[in-house]
Design a protein around this motif. Structure first.
Motif, PDB file in Angstrom:
ATOM      1  N   PHE A 115      -7.490   1.344  -4.224  1.00 52.47           N
ATOM      2  CA  PHE A 115      -6.386  -0.349  -3.755  1.00 52.47           C
ATOM      3  C   PHE A 115      -7.743  -1.326  -3.966  1.00 52.47           C
ATOM      4  CE2 PHE A 115      -3.864  -2.420  -0.818  1.00 52.47           C
ATOM      5  CZ  PHE A 115      -3.132  -2.654  -1.056  1.00 52.47           C
ATOM      6  N   ILE A 116      -8.661  -0.774  -3.149  1.00 51.14           N
ATOM      7  CA  ILE A 116      -9.056  -2.295  -2.339  1.00 51.14           C
ATOM      8  C   ILE A 116      -9.804  -2.889  -4.135  1.00 51.14           C
ATOM      9  CG2 ILE A 116     -11.830  -2.998  -1.688  1.00 51.14           C
ATOM     10  CD1 ILE A 116     -10.391  -1.339   0.713  1.00 51.14           C
ATOM     11  N   ALA A 117     -10.044  -1.312  -4.958  1.00 49.46           N
ATOM     12  CA  ALA A 117     -10.957  -1.756  -6.001  1.00 49.46           C
ATOM     13  C   ALA A 117      -9.894  -1.994  -7.055  1.00 49.46           C
ATOM     14  CB  ALA A 117     -11.052  -0.745  -6.536  1.00 49.46           C
ATOM     15  N   PHE A 138      -4.908  13.294  -1.705  1.00 48.12           N
ATOM     16  CA  PHE A 138      -6.196  12.653  -3.069  1.00 48.12           C
ATOM     17  C   PHE A 138      -5.733  11.380  -2.610  1.00 48.12           C
ATOM     18  CE2 PHE A 138      -7.332  10.131  -6.370  1.00 48.12           C
ATOM     19  CZ  PHE A 138      -8.420  10.252  -6.292  1.00 48.12           C
ATOM     20  N   MET A 139      -4.618  10.689  -2.382  1.00 54.00           N
ATOM     21  CA  MET A 139      -4.157   9.601  -1.850  1.00 54.00           C
ATOM     22  C   MET A 139      -4.533   9.221  -0.870  1.00 54.00           C
ATOM     23  SD  MET A 139      -3.334   7.720  -4.588  1.00 54.00           S
ATOM     24  CE  MET A 139      -2.928   6.277  -4.207  1.00 54.00           C
ATOM     25  N   ARG A 140      -4.325  10.551   0.270  1.00 50.72           N
ATOM     26  CA  ARG A 140      -4.794   9.924   2.250  1.00 50.72           C
ATOM     27  C   ARG A 140      -6.421  10.134   1.509  1.00 50.72           C
ATOM     28  NH1 ARG A 140      -2.520   8.325   5.622  1.00 50.72           N
ATOM     29  NH2 ARG A 140      -0.810   9.945   6.351  1.00 50.72           N
ATOM     30  N   TYR A 192       0.752  -1.584   0.398  1.00 49.91           N
ATOM     31  CA  TYR A 192       0.121  -0.166   0.475  1.00 49.91           C
ATOM     32  C   TYR A 192       0.740   1.548  -0.102  1.00 49.91           C
ATOM     33  CZ  TYR A 192      -3.046   3.557   1.053  1.00 49.91           C
ATOM     34  OH  TYR A 192      -4.501   4.564   1.118  1.00 49.91           O
ATOM     35  N   ALA A 193       2.342   1.432   0.532  1.00 54.73           N
ATOM     36  CA  ALA A 193       2.975   2.574   0.622  1.00 54.73           C
ATOM     37  C   ALA A 193       3.683   2.869  -0.606  1.00 54.73           C
ATOM     38  CB  ALA A 193       4.184   1.912   1.671  1.00 54.73           C
ATOM     39  N   VAL A 194       4.004   1.665  -1.813  1.00 55.63           N
ATOM     40  CA  VAL A 194       4.423   1.992  -2.770  1.00 55.63           C
ATOM     41  C   VAL A 194       3.415   2.410  -3.745  1.00 55.63           C
ATOM     42  CG1 VAL A 194       5.054   0.177  -5.023  1.00 55.63           C
ATOM     43  CG2 VAL A 194       6.490  -0.111  -2.356  1.00 55.63           C
ATOM     44  N   TYR A 195       1.702   1.576  -3.091  1.00 58.48           N
ATOM     45  CA  TYR A 195       0.503   2.327  -4.626  1.00 58.48           C
ATOM     46  C   TYR A 195       0.718   3.985  -4.172  1.00 58.48           C
ATOM     47  CZ  TYR A 195      -3.919   3.311  -5.226  1.00 58.48           C
ATOM     48  OH  TYR A 195      -5.373   3.552  -4.907  1.00 58.48           O
TER      49      TYR A 195
END
Length: 156
Positions: A140-142, A131-133, A107-110
């Motif tokens: 990520f879930i999608a 935006f990512m926050r 997740y951190a890399v994503y």
């Protein structure tokens, strides 16, 4: 306070009940420090235009640390209560932290790559991080669900 608020309060108090004393102390210190930081950057109390992007990033990171620490401490407490022996708990705890490290790193890399791509597309630093926050977990879930649906099946 509505019915959901009462249910939430019961869940939070139940989680505090299963946590270790050390976890409760550490989470209290983290919450007190976070509240002090949030108060110190608040434009409501100090006048001015509000926090800058760097201060907002720290404040949101503290919020995530509070929520994440609470969830991890509650899960560890429930695992300890549900374990049959100290060795059983140690094995479960090791597996839990291995899971957190693996998926946390992914997740951190994503989030980092997605944030940088959004910053590059928008031409402004910090927008991608924000935006990512806010929306990154949903994306990520999608992506994870799409990968699980379309990944090649192993031959038996």
């Amino acid at each position: 306070m509505g019915i959901l608020g009462i249910i939430g309060l019961i869940v939070v108090l139940g989680c505090f009940g299963v946590m270790s004393k050390t976890s409760r102390i550490l989470l209290s210190i983290l919450l007190a420090g976070s509240l002090y930081y949030w108060y110190s950057i608040s434009a409501v109390f100090h006048g001015g235009s509000g926090p800058d992007m760097g201060q907002l990033q720290i404040a949101m990171t503290l919020l995530s640390a509070n929520i994440g620490g609470f969830v991890v401490a509650a899960v560890l407490g429930m695992m300890k209560k549900g374990s049959t022996s100290e060795a059983h708990y140690a094995a479960r705890k090791k597996a839990f932290f291995a899971f957190l490290v693996k998926w946390g790193a992914i997740y951190a890399v994503y989030a980092f790559a997605g944030g940088k791509l959004i910053d590059l597309a928008m031409g402004e630093d910090g927008v991608g991080w924000l935006f990512m926050r806010v929306w990154g977990l949903y994306g990520f879930i999608a992506l994870l669900l799409l990968w699980l649906v379309f990944k090649p099946k192993k031959a038996a």
